[in-house]
Motif scaffolding. Structure first.
Motif, PDB file in Angstrom:
ATOM      1  N   VAL A 121       1.126  -1.713  -0.627  1.00  0.00           N
ATOM      2  CA  VAL A 121       0.375  -0.401   0.224  1.00  0.00           C
ATOM      3  C   VAL A 121       1.483   1.558   0.018  1.00  0.00           C
ATOM      4  O   VAL A 121       1.582   2.140   0.926  1.00  0.00           O
ATOM      5  N   THR A 122       1.059   2.364  -1.046  1.00  0.00           N
ATOM      6  CA  THR A 122       1.991   2.992  -1.317  1.00  0.00           C
ATOM      7  C   THR A 122       0.720   4.165  -1.651  1.00  0.00           C
ATOM      8  O   THR A 122       0.153   3.906  -2.705  1.00  0.00           O
ATOM      9  N   GLY A 123       1.106   5.543  -1.598  1.00  0.00           N
ATOM     10  CA  GLY A 123       0.241   6.574  -2.681  1.00  0.00           C
ATOM     11  C   GLY A 123      -1.344   6.448  -2.074  1.00  0.00           C
ATOM     12  O   GLY A 123      -2.067   7.205  -3.143  1.00  0.00           O
ATOM     13  N   ALA A 124      -1.501   5.965  -1.526  1.00  0.00           N
ATOM     14  CA  ALA A 124      -3.454   5.727  -0.967  1.00  0.00           C
ATOM     15  C   ALA A 124      -3.905   6.971   0.144  1.00  0.00           C
ATOM     16  O   ALA A 124      -2.845   7.386   1.070  1.00  0.00           O
ATOM     17  N   VAL A 125      -4.881   7.446  -0.046  1.00  0.00           N
ATOM     18  CA  VAL A 125      -5.576   8.174   0.176  1.00  0.00           C
ATOM     19  C   VAL A 125      -6.326   7.488   1.134  1.00  0.00           C
ATOM     20  O   VAL A 125      -7.534   6.797   1.148  1.00  0.00           O
ATOM     21  N   LEU A 126      -6.626   7.567   3.125  1.00  0.00           N
ATOM     22  CA  LEU A 126      -7.207   6.361   3.490  1.00  0.00           C
ATOM     23  C   LEU A 126      -8.615   6.838   4.099  1.00  0.00           C
ATOM     24  O   LEU A 126      -7.900   6.694   5.888  1.00  0.00           O
ATOM     25  N   PRO A 127      -9.313   7.019   3.680  1.00  0.00           N
ATOM     26  CA  PRO A 127     -10.113   7.466   4.985  1.00  0.00           C
ATOM     27  C   PRO A 127     -10.556   6.616   6.272  1.00  0.00           C
ATOM     28  O   PRO A 127     -11.049   5.257   5.864  1.00  0.00           O
ATOM     29  N   VAL A 128     -10.637   7.461   6.778  1.00  0.00           N
ATOM     30  CA  VAL A 128     -10.944   6.501   8.124  1.00  0.00           C
ATOM     31  C   VAL A 128     -11.747   7.503   8.793  1.00  0.00           C
ATOM     32  O   VAL A 128     -12.219   7.884   9.876  1.00  0.00           O
ATOM     33  N   ASP A 129     -13.261   6.699   8.581  1.00  0.00           N
ATOM     34  CA  ASP A 129     -14.785   7.946   8.925  1.00  0.00           C
ATOM     35  C   ASP A 129     -16.198   7.504   8.844  1.00  0.00           C
ATOM     36  O   ASP A 129     -16.912   8.409   8.536  1.00  0.00           O
TER      37      ASP A 129
END
Ligand code: NAD
Length: 252
Positions: A239-247
């Motif tokens: 996993v790289t370059g990811a935008v990870l919502p924790v929402d």
């Protein structure tokens, strides 16, 4: 479990809600942890509270070049090269429409949230071992707009761009770079924003925020920290370059 055994982690904003929650998890997973924050007393308290021997602190303002250089130096002296960088310090600024927003507060939010994150990358990356992980704390405000917090929203979008550049630049060394993008978290920053959005009725402001979250509640700091731990550990190796919502579904 020892998912971060023999690893060294720096956490900025390490005395705050999410930073301290991450420090507890990282230290318990075997990492050496260096906390970075503004206030020595808060840092001391955090270190005492966590209570493991593998945790230290440095006082630093992440928006000041010399202080960033110093926290990297102190970490290397204490623990050696760095494996994990949780680039997490941030401020909320004020709640005002663009037309009324004070210029000095705009500048301050950019200095801490954008320049601070960039300076951290600038000085930590050369001090990292290959195969490391960098986690940058953006926000749902880095994925969508919210009226009356334009500098915060701009800063959290900006660091998604910076993350993408860093992910590309660091890939040859197998250093992964990602953002986590939390929705409102039940800690100091939201108390301040609730007050800003509705000074006469903070509880109502909280209810309005909760209505925007499909799971119907704020996150706990620890719930954000657990995702940071996943990104810090080898479990997220690809996993790289990811935008990870924790929402809680807020951006769904
Ligand atoms: P917090 O206010 O408890 O923690 C932020 C920490 O950053 C504080 O300890 C503060 O002293 C530190 N800090 C501020 N300016 C600094 C500087 N110039 N140099 C060094 N340290 C500095 O809030 P938190 O929720 O733990 O915030 C952590 C990150 O999460 C921030 O980037 C914030 O924008 C982001 N975030 C928070 C929420 C939320 O609802 N709390 C939601 C989405 C994203």
């Amino acid at each position: 479990m020892e998912r971060l055994k023999n690893k060294t982690a720096i956490i900025t904003g390490g005395a705050g809600g999410i930073g301290k929650a991450a420090a507890i998890l990282f230290a318990n997973e075997g990492a050496n942890v260096m906390l970075v924050d503004l206030n020595e007393e808060d840092l001391q308290k955090a270190v005492e509270e966590i209570g493991t021997p593998n945790i230290k602190y440095v006082v630093a303002d992440v928006s000041k070049n010399d202080e960033v250089v110093n926290f990297v130096k102190k970490t290397k002296e204490s623990f050696g090269e760095i494996d994990v960088f949780f680039n997490n310090a941030g401020i909320e600024g004020k709640v005002k429409p663009i037309t009324e927003y004070p210029l000095d507060v705009f500048q301050k939010v950019m200095d801490v949230n954008v320049k601070g994150v960039w300076l951290g990358l600038k000085h930590v990356i050369p001090a990292m071992r290959n195969n490391g992980s960098i986690i940058i704390t953006s926000s749902v405000a880095g994925m969508q707009g919210t009226a009356n917090v334009s500098p915060y929203v701009a800063s959290k979008h900006a660091i998604v761009g910076i993350m993408r550049c860093a992910a590309l630049e660091c890939a040859p060394r197998n250093i992964r770079v990602n953002t986590i993008n939390p929705s409102p978290v039940d800690n100091r920053m939201m108390r301040s924003l609730e007050e800003g959005f509705d000074p006469k009725n903070k509880e109502e402001a909280k209810k309005q925020f909760e209505k925007m979250i499909p799971l119907g509640r704020y996150a706990k700091s620890e719930e954000i920290a657990r995702v940071a731990l996943f990104l810090a550990s080898d479990e997220s190796n690809f996993v790289t370059g990811a935008v990870l919502p924790v929402d809680g579904g807020m951006t769904a």
